[in-house]
Design a protein around this motif. Sequence first.
Motif, PDB file in Angstrom:
ATOM      1  N   PRO A 166       0.854  -1.207   0.000  1.00  0.00           N
ATOM      2  CA  PRO A 166       0.000   0.000   0.000  1.00  0.00           C
ATOM      3  C   PRO A 166       0.882   1.246   0.000  1.00  0.00           C
ATOM      4  CG  PRO A 166      -0.711  -1.541   1.692  1.00  0.00           C
ATOM      5  CD  PRO A 166       0.580  -2.062   1.155  1.00  0.00           C
ATOM      6  N   ILE A 167       0.337   2.343  -0.453  1.00  0.00           N
ATOM      7  CA  ILE A 167       1.106   3.584  -0.519  1.00  0.00           C
ATOM      8  C   ILE A 167       1.444   4.036   0.909  1.00  0.00           C
ATOM      9  CG2 ILE A 167      -0.764   5.293  -0.513  1.00  0.00           C
ATOM     10  CD1 ILE A 167       0.651   6.393  -3.113  1.00  0.00           C
ATOM     11  N   VAL A 189      -4.576   9.656  -4.990  1.00  0.00           N
ATOM     12  CA  VAL A 189      -3.839   8.546  -4.417  1.00  0.00           C
ATOM     13  C   VAL A 189      -4.046   7.309  -5.278  1.00  0.00           C
ATOM     14  CG1 VAL A 189      -3.486   7.149  -2.361  1.00  0.00           C
ATOM     15  CG2 VAL A 189      -4.056   9.553  -2.141  1.00  0.00           C
ATOM     16  N   TRP A 190      -3.031   6.916  -5.969  1.00  0.00           N
ATOM     17  CA  TRP A 190      -2.995   5.690  -6.734  1.00  0.00           C
ATOM     18  C   TRP A 190      -4.080   5.608  -7.810  1.00  0.00           C
ATOM     19  CZ3 TRP A 190      -0.324   1.220  -4.019  1.00  0.00           C
ATOM     20  CH2 TRP A 190       0.039   0.243  -4.949  1.00  0.00           C
ATOM     21  N   PRO A 191      -3.773   6.080  -9.002  1.00  0.00           N
ATOM     22  CA  PRO A 191      -4.759   5.993 -10.095  1.00  0.00           C
ATOM     23  C   PRO A 191      -5.268   4.563 -10.285  1.00  0.00           C
ATOM     24  CG  PRO A 191      -2.887   7.329 -10.743  1.00  0.00           C
ATOM     25  CD  PRO A 191      -2.540   6.750  -9.407  1.00  0.00           C
ATOM     26  N   PRO A 240       2.746   2.183  -6.954  1.00  0.00           N
ATOM     27  CA  PRO A 240       2.126   3.237  -6.133  1.00  0.00           C
ATOM     28  C   PRO A 240       2.473   4.621  -6.653  1.00  0.00           C
ATOM     29  CG  PRO A 240       3.970   2.209  -4.978  1.00  0.00           C
ATOM     30  CD  PRO A 240       3.786   1.430  -6.235  1.00  0.00           C
ATOM     31  N   LEU A 241       1.475   5.463  -6.760  1.00  0.00           N
ATOM     32  CA  LEU A 241       1.701   6.833  -7.212  1.00  0.00           C
ATOM     33  C   LEU A 241       0.814   7.782  -6.425  1.00  0.00           C
ATOM     34  CD1 LEU A 241       2.462   8.288 -10.543  1.00  0.00           C
ATOM     35  CD2 LEU A 241       0.371   9.122  -9.532  1.00  0.00           C
ATOM     36  N   TYR A 242       1.451   8.827  -5.944  1.00  0.00           N
ATOM     37  CA  TYR A 242       0.738   9.887  -5.232  1.00  0.00           C
ATOM     38  C   TYR A 242       0.844  11.131  -6.093  1.00  0.00           C
ATOM     39  CZ  TYR A 242      -0.094  13.351  -1.521  1.00  0.00           C
ATOM     40  OH  TYR A 242      -0.592  14.396  -0.757  1.00  0.00           O
ATOM     41  N   TRP A 258       4.730  11.639  -6.677  1.00  0.00           N
ATOM     42  CA  TRP A 258       5.654  10.789  -5.922  1.00  0.00           C
ATOM     43  C   TRP A 258       5.298   9.393  -6.356  1.00  0.00           C
ATOM     44  CZ3 TRP A 258       5.107   6.418  -3.158  1.00  0.00           C
ATOM     45  CH2 TRP A 258       6.158   6.011  -2.335  1.00  0.00           C
ATOM     46  N   TYR A 259       6.275   8.608  -6.771  1.00  0.00           N
ATOM     47  CA  TYR A 259       5.934   7.251  -7.193  1.00  0.00           C
ATOM     48  C   TYR A 259       7.129   6.334  -7.024  1.00  0.00           C
ATOM     49  CZ  TYR A 259       8.627   7.939 -11.493  1.00  0.00           C
ATOM     50  OH  TYR A 259       9.640   8.159 -12.381  1.00  0.00           O
ATOM     51  N   ARG A 260       6.814   5.068  -7.000  1.00  0.00           N
ATOM     52  CA  ARG A 260       7.860   4.063  -6.956  1.00  0.00           C
ATOM     53  C   ARG A 260       7.706   3.204  -8.188  1.00  0.00           C
ATOM     54  NH1 ARG A 260       7.512   1.652  -1.130  1.00  0.00           N
ATOM     55  NH2 ARG A 260       8.935   3.062  -0.062  1.00  0.00           N
ATOM     56  N   PRO A 261       8.703   3.206  -9.044  1.00  0.00           N
ATOM     57  CA  PRO A 261       8.566   2.418 -10.265  1.00  0.00           C
ATOM     58  C   PRO A 261       8.403   0.945  -9.939  1.00  0.00           C
ATOM     59  CG  PRO A 261      10.583   3.731 -10.276  1.00  0.00           C
ATOM     60  CD  PRO A 261      10.010   3.846  -8.927  1.00  0.00           C
ATOM     61  N   VAL A 262       7.880   0.221 -10.900  1.00  0.00           N
ATOM     62  CA  VAL A 262       7.676  -1.211 -10.729  1.00  0.00           C
ATOM     63  C   VAL A 262       9.020  -1.869 -10.415  1.00  0.00           C
ATOM     64  CG1 VAL A 262       7.130  -3.289 -12.032  1.00  0.00           C
ATOM     65  CG2 VAL A 262       5.691  -1.280 -12.235  1.00  0.00           C
ATOM     66  N   SER A 263       9.032  -2.713  -9.394  1.00  0.00           N
ATOM     67  CA  SER A 263      10.267  -3.409  -9.073  1.00  0.00           C
ATOM     68  C   SER A 263      10.101  -4.879  -9.450  1.00  0.00           C
ATOM     69  CB  SER A 263      10.564  -3.261  -7.592  1.00  0.00           C
ATOM     70  OG  SER A 263       9.445  -3.676  -6.860  1.00  0.00           O
ATOM     71  N   SER A 264      11.089  -5.689  -9.169  1.00  0.00           N
ATOM     72  CA  SER A 264      10.968  -7.112  -9.511  1.00  0.00           C
ATOM     73  C   SER A 264       9.856  -7.736  -8.676  1.00  0.00           C
ATOM     74  CB  SER A 264      12.265  -7.845  -9.249  1.00  0.00           C
ATOM     75  OG  SER A 264      13.229  -6.984  -8.745  1.00  0.00           O
TER      76      SER A 264
END
Lengths: 242, 823
Positions: free
Chosen positions: B397-398, B512-514, B520-522, B619-625
């Motif tokens: 979760p964000i 909050v999160w499209p 996750p993207l804010y 603010w976002y976290r790119p897709v990780s493994s």
Amino acid sequence: MKDPVNSSKKTSDKGGDRPLSGFFPRWMNINILAQDVGFFILGLIGASIVGWVIFPAVLYSKHPQPINFNHALHLDSEKVDGIEGETKAEKCLFCHAFRDDGTFVGIPKLESCTECHDDPESPLGETPEEKAFMTKYVANEEEIPWLVYSKQPDCVYFSHIAHVKMGNIDCATCHGDFADNEKLPLYVKNRLTGYSMNIWGKRISGFYWNKKFSDRMKMDDCARCHTEKGQEQNNACFVCHK
Amino acid sequence: MKLTRRNFIAAVVGGIAGIQATPLPWKITDDVAIWTQNWPWVPVPPTGEFTEVSSVCNLCPGGCGIAVKKVDERAVKIEGRTDYPVNPGGICPVGMGGLQLLYDESLRFTGPMKRAGLRGAGEFTEISWGEAFDILAGRISNLRKKGTPEAIAAVDGNPEGTTVSVLIKRLMKAMGSPNYVRPLSITDTYRMGNLLMQGTLAPMAYDLENSDYVLSFGCGLLEGWGAPGRVMNAWGMWHDGNPAKRKTRIVQVESRASNTASKADMWVAPKPGTDGALALGLAHVIIKSGQYDSRFVADHSSGFDDWRSLEGTNHIGFKTLVLEKYSPEQVAKITGVNPKTIVSLAKGFANAKAPVAIYGKGKDSLNGSLYEFMAVQSLNALKGSINRSGGVLLPDPIPLSNLPPLEVDAIASEGLKRPRLDQAGTMRYPFTDSLINNFTDAINRNPKSPVDTLLVFSANPFFTLPDGGGFKNALEKVPFIVSFSPYRDETANMADLILPDCTYLEKIDDIVWPTGLQYPLYGLSKPVVEPLYNTRNTGDVVIELSRAIGESVGSGFPWENFEEALQARAKGLFDAGGGLVSYDPDAPAWQRQKAGNGPKPGYKSFDEMWEGIQSGGMWYRPVSSPKSWQGLFNTPSGKFEFCSKLIAQAIEHYSNKISKKAALKNMGLAAIDDEACMAHYQAPKAGADRSVYPLLMLPYEMINLASGWIPSPPFLYKTIFENQLLKDKSFAAINPKTAAKYHLEEGELVVVKSPAGEVEVRINLFEGAMPGIVYLPLGFGHTAYDEFLKGKGVNPNNIVQAGQDPISGYPVWWNTPVKLVKV
């Protein structure tokens, strides 16, 4: 009612007094022709008065600018400090500036004025115009509704930077020399189009013997300059009409 | 000399000749040409300094990045941003037309107002903000003094998790009312399904961009599902113009040939409401042919095989259920889809490397069905497309901070003990947190409205709820309605007090999160222009209102303004670390997992991060493994559950209270035991005598009309086809076969009658419509706003007769029986 001139009966009665009267058609009667010419000239004169005198008077209305900005005073470095520039053109560009993105400011906004005229309570000079400017516009933070002499229709895209920087054309070439101008001229407005008379030019005829580029700002004038400067390619429609 | 006719003509000729030699004709011709360019009704853009403000669109939960072009202070154009991770440059028509929502004064409230005319007439008188706060705070204080704070209710249309919705919920709690309800959307169905099958709380995360086979059960991918800019960009990548280069196959499952269906590689049309059965049919074929991911099923799932409990009872698993009840032939009977199609579809899905089955109903603005979602998600699990690139990802979760715990006063704590009017969270609807259809019923059922003061935030339930006009009737009974809408919408027109919000281009707000995004993207939208009118950001208004109500409520809102509250929550983003606040279009956020090392966040302190969020809007976290399996599923079994233990527990819990039969009936379940805990198909109740109402009505959405609470920018009506809206009549799309049966012709006027009501429309013969179904477009039929929106077409929501979805209780809006009557 019978027309005495055109009545065939009457002319045939008088036929015996005038030789050849049967030969010439009746409308060639010299009196009648003289009348025709007279009325024709009358119409011609009337039309000329309407076209050359009444029409321009009706077409244009005169408006003073909201305040009288004194260009000469502002450019006089002995009296006014702060407007920098080596040449007249550079001094013009101090206020009528280019933005960072190359677009042209045109007439500066109030915020440019208030860089110096910042306190409405203490004018920098003594002229009543400045006082009016301070109390009416600076104090109320209201933009001055300038009437722009060289405003072009919306369908015309004109890039100042292309002409001034790339083409090295002086401001005065097109706008006339405003630098020594102490009083802003009246804005002569075309009632039909809303634009200034400066676009069509002060001469209603549109003809000049030695036309200067600052005399008119019609499309032909743009094209003439382009041609003279060897820039015919810029006369293509979509260069200016996007 | 007399003026004769001849003389006169001579003078006129002279005049005509003379005038040619004057400037008059030539100048007039020229001026008239210029005059035509200057008609006052021809809009001319202002001149001035060109600037561009980067922000985020807040018109739907998609949250696309927008670049607003300005000339001086005037916003003149909205474009999609290329430096925003969600939508690489794309934006939907509604977002493009957003300027009208800002500048069209007739759509907006220009300041706080109180009602002057009859309810619904839209007549208001302007008041001051002080007076507005006095009226509302006084009313709330009175209710609290009387010990009935639960008579205050709120309908909040802000997407869940946004700071303004958190504050509104908090205000309700601080005042002491449990009656906080939200209009439902597809994210509610996702949330419940994910909780039951995966035990995860993060929003749905479909890794669309990396998928090679997208099996869409009803998602209007080209109609505005999710973030439209993102989905259309993904579609562009899937669907290379050169068929040989196509990387991804797209299959659309939908009864109507929508844009998505028409452009997909394959279109399968099951009867409405039978998508779940079709998914189970595919599961049948995949299981039978042994093409499922046996490793995922064995290691990370539970409830697939039959099992025996510790007490010694035998239970059936998903495999047995599907093999017994959902053979292609059985499914064909339910869905109307040819068994061969079912088999080939199953093979296509099974043979893909990274398939994903996605679930939706048109756009994301209406809810879906729980068991349908579970059936589709079971397909993903069967193919191991969960926690795998190109499938369904399970991000955390964000990490937004929780606001400090709220201490409520004695009045509030008493009020909060009272039951919710919508019964959400009770044994009957154990996993539902808000159920607006029940809320409406509770008001309509009682002779006296149990709600005294209704607060409506960012919602227009009068227009958007598929409830056959139920909410409208409820509004008529509620003594006092307060609208915080910036727009003069139908619900606001019924209100007694208006505390108008700013439009999305005038205020700071978060997204909050499209919907559907796989990371996750804010997003943070910011004021593009100063508020044009005397309106205030509802976030600020909520804080101010809490103080106006009194110390014991206001103390729960220690922030100076809304921005401080936003920052308080964003602290968690900084503490979590690793989030990015700027975006490089050359390194798409969805590609990171392959690239490995992505860019690093460039900020060192919270203030720097906040500054970055404010300027970039993200603010976002790119897709990780893919994540480690350890502790990934937070279900009772710790695994992906084909058979949800939470449902089993809930049924058992309820059965202990009342009889099992009654419990199942109340929960809307026809199935019993294990079947009830798994995805299964249950035919919805007919709802009416089908011999009287032989057809079904299905509302559908269009990309070029807003279907949610936002008014459609009037410009968009220029994009409507003449077989969708002609003058004031919208069209019902029906199959020519249906038309022939009822002797109807193109353009003919008919009344569509359901047990809930009737609407008058024109007929549009459409081969892409399923025979027996009447398709009505959503977004038309406003009774509010200006001449461009009001009275254009009809709103199909007014005739929806919705049953309840089992367990969730959500409205089944896709099953309205209707008949067509010629006018």
